[in-house]
Design a protein around this motif. Structure first.
Motif, PDB file in Angstrom:
ATOM      1  N   SER A 117      18.853  44.552  33.926  1.00  0.00           N
ATOM      2  CA  SER A 117      19.463  43.866  32.912  1.00  0.00           C
ATOM      3  C   SER A 117      20.902  43.762  32.680  1.00  0.00           C
ATOM      4  O   SER A 117      21.740  42.788  32.641  1.00  0.00           O
ATOM      5  CB  SER A 117      18.761  43.720  31.900  1.00  0.00           C
TER       6      SER A 117
ATOM      7  N   LYS B 135      23.297  34.977  41.083  1.00  0.00           N
ATOM      8  CA  LYS B 135      22.612  34.591  40.129  1.00  0.00           C
ATOM      9  C   LYS B 135      22.036  33.125  40.518  1.00  0.00           C
ATOM     10  O   LYS B 135      22.850  32.496  41.474  1.00  0.00           O
ATOM     11  CB  LYS B 135      23.502  34.318  39.016  1.00  0.00           C
TER      12      LYS B 135
ATOM     13  N   CYS C 193      17.136  35.172  40.418  1.00  0.00           N
ATOM     14  CA  CYS C 193      17.904  35.135  41.079  1.00  0.00           C
ATOM     15  C   CYS C 193      18.020  34.835  42.741  1.00  0.00           C
ATOM     16  O   CYS C 193      16.701  34.402  42.903  1.00  0.00           O
ATOM     17  CB  CYS C 193      18.557  36.925  41.152  1.00  0.00           C
TER      18      CYS C 193
ATOM     19  N   PHE D  19      15.363  41.499  39.378  1.00  0.00           N
ATOM     20  CA  PHE D  19      16.218  40.755  39.256  1.00  0.00           C
ATOM     21  C   PHE D  19      15.711  39.332  39.300  1.00  0.00           C
ATOM     22  O   PHE D  19      15.867  38.301  40.145  1.00  0.00           O
ATOM     23  CB  PHE D  19      17.335  40.938  40.248  1.00  0.00           C
TER      24      PHE D  19
ATOM     25  N   LEU E 200      23.159  42.299  35.410  1.00  0.00           N
ATOM     26  CA  LEU E 200      23.265  41.088  35.713  1.00  0.00           C
ATOM     27  C   LEU E 200      24.248  40.629  34.331  1.00  0.00           C
ATOM     28  O   LEU E 200      24.872  39.584  34.626  1.00  0.00           O
ATOM     29  CB  LEU E 200      21.811  40.369  35.378  1.00  0.00           C
TER      30      LEU E 200
END
Length: 231
Positions: free
Chosen positions: A145, A230, A186, A183, A148
């Motif tokens: 987290s 992302k 993504c 993730f 990102l």
């Protein structure tokens, strides 16, 4: 418990700091290590080029779990600017060594769950075998987290870690399914690379060519190089 796992992790890294461990395992006089390093480097440079990083001199780069700075030093060779390189590690003695190696870079003693940076700061994030050393799933989720959070919207995460290592109970291999859960939301591109170290150590001193052939089959490869962006 997260705190217990962090204490275990610190003890394990201190064990790996033994000079004999590095001399025997991570030495350029060890042909298997050179083989694995060159293979990793070729795959990494190919991915950087594919994602438009023809030049790294303007890229802001952060490594999670930078250790002594070996990976960051490699990125200097690839064209990164030392002042644009940042790294964090949980062990102060490793941070001290990394600062000696890269005095112009920004290296901090910090927990990957609480990165000391503002959001959307970095073009490239590096994670090279840090997650597989963590056994607590909550710590891994927290770190993912945070990665990102500090990644720019158009940035990339370069993930290099093994999916299988049955000989070391202090680590836990991470397969593609777990990477994608960590993730979520993504986009991923995964390459199965690196001839498994036990096989490489056996084969490379006998025949470099045979090791290349075995690695090309991917069946015996132990690591994934994942490129994460992302959505």
């Amino acid at each position: 418990m997260p705190q217990q796992d962090l204490e275990r992790l610190k003890k394990e890294y201190q064990r790996r700091a033994d000079p004999a461990y590095y001399k025997n395992t991570y030495s350029f006089s060890n042909p298997a290590y050179v083989f694995m390093l060159q293979s990793q480097e070729r795959a990494l440079l190919s991915c950087l080029k594919e994602f438009g990083f023809q030049s790294l001199n303007q890229s802001k780069i952060l490594e999670i779990g930078c250790g002594r700075g070996g990976v960051m030093l490699g990125f200097l060779r690839y064209g990164a600017t030392a002042s644009n390189l940042s790294g964090i590690d949980i062990l102060l003695d490793r941070v001290v060594l990394a600062k000696q190696t890269l005095p112009e870079s920004k290296i901090s003693c910090a927990d990957g769950q609480f990165l000391p940076y503002e959001s959307a700061q970095f073009d490239i994030l590096l994670q090279f075998t840090a997650f597989s050393s963590i056994l607590d799933p909550q710590i891994k989720r927290n770190m993912a987290s945070e990665m990102l959070r500090v990644l720019k919207p158009d940035g990339v995460i370069l993930w290099y870690d093994f999916w299988w290592n049955p000989t070391n109970p202090q680590t836990a291999g991470i397969k593609p399914k777990e990477i994608k859960i960590l993730f979520s939301n993504c986009v991923f591109k995964l390459h199965k690379i690196t001839l498994a170290p036990p096989i490489a150590r056996l084969i490379v001193p006998i025949s470099w060519a045979l090791a290349v052939i075995l690695e090309s089959l991917k069946v015996f490869n132990s690591h994934y190089l994942a490129i994460i962006t992302k959505q």
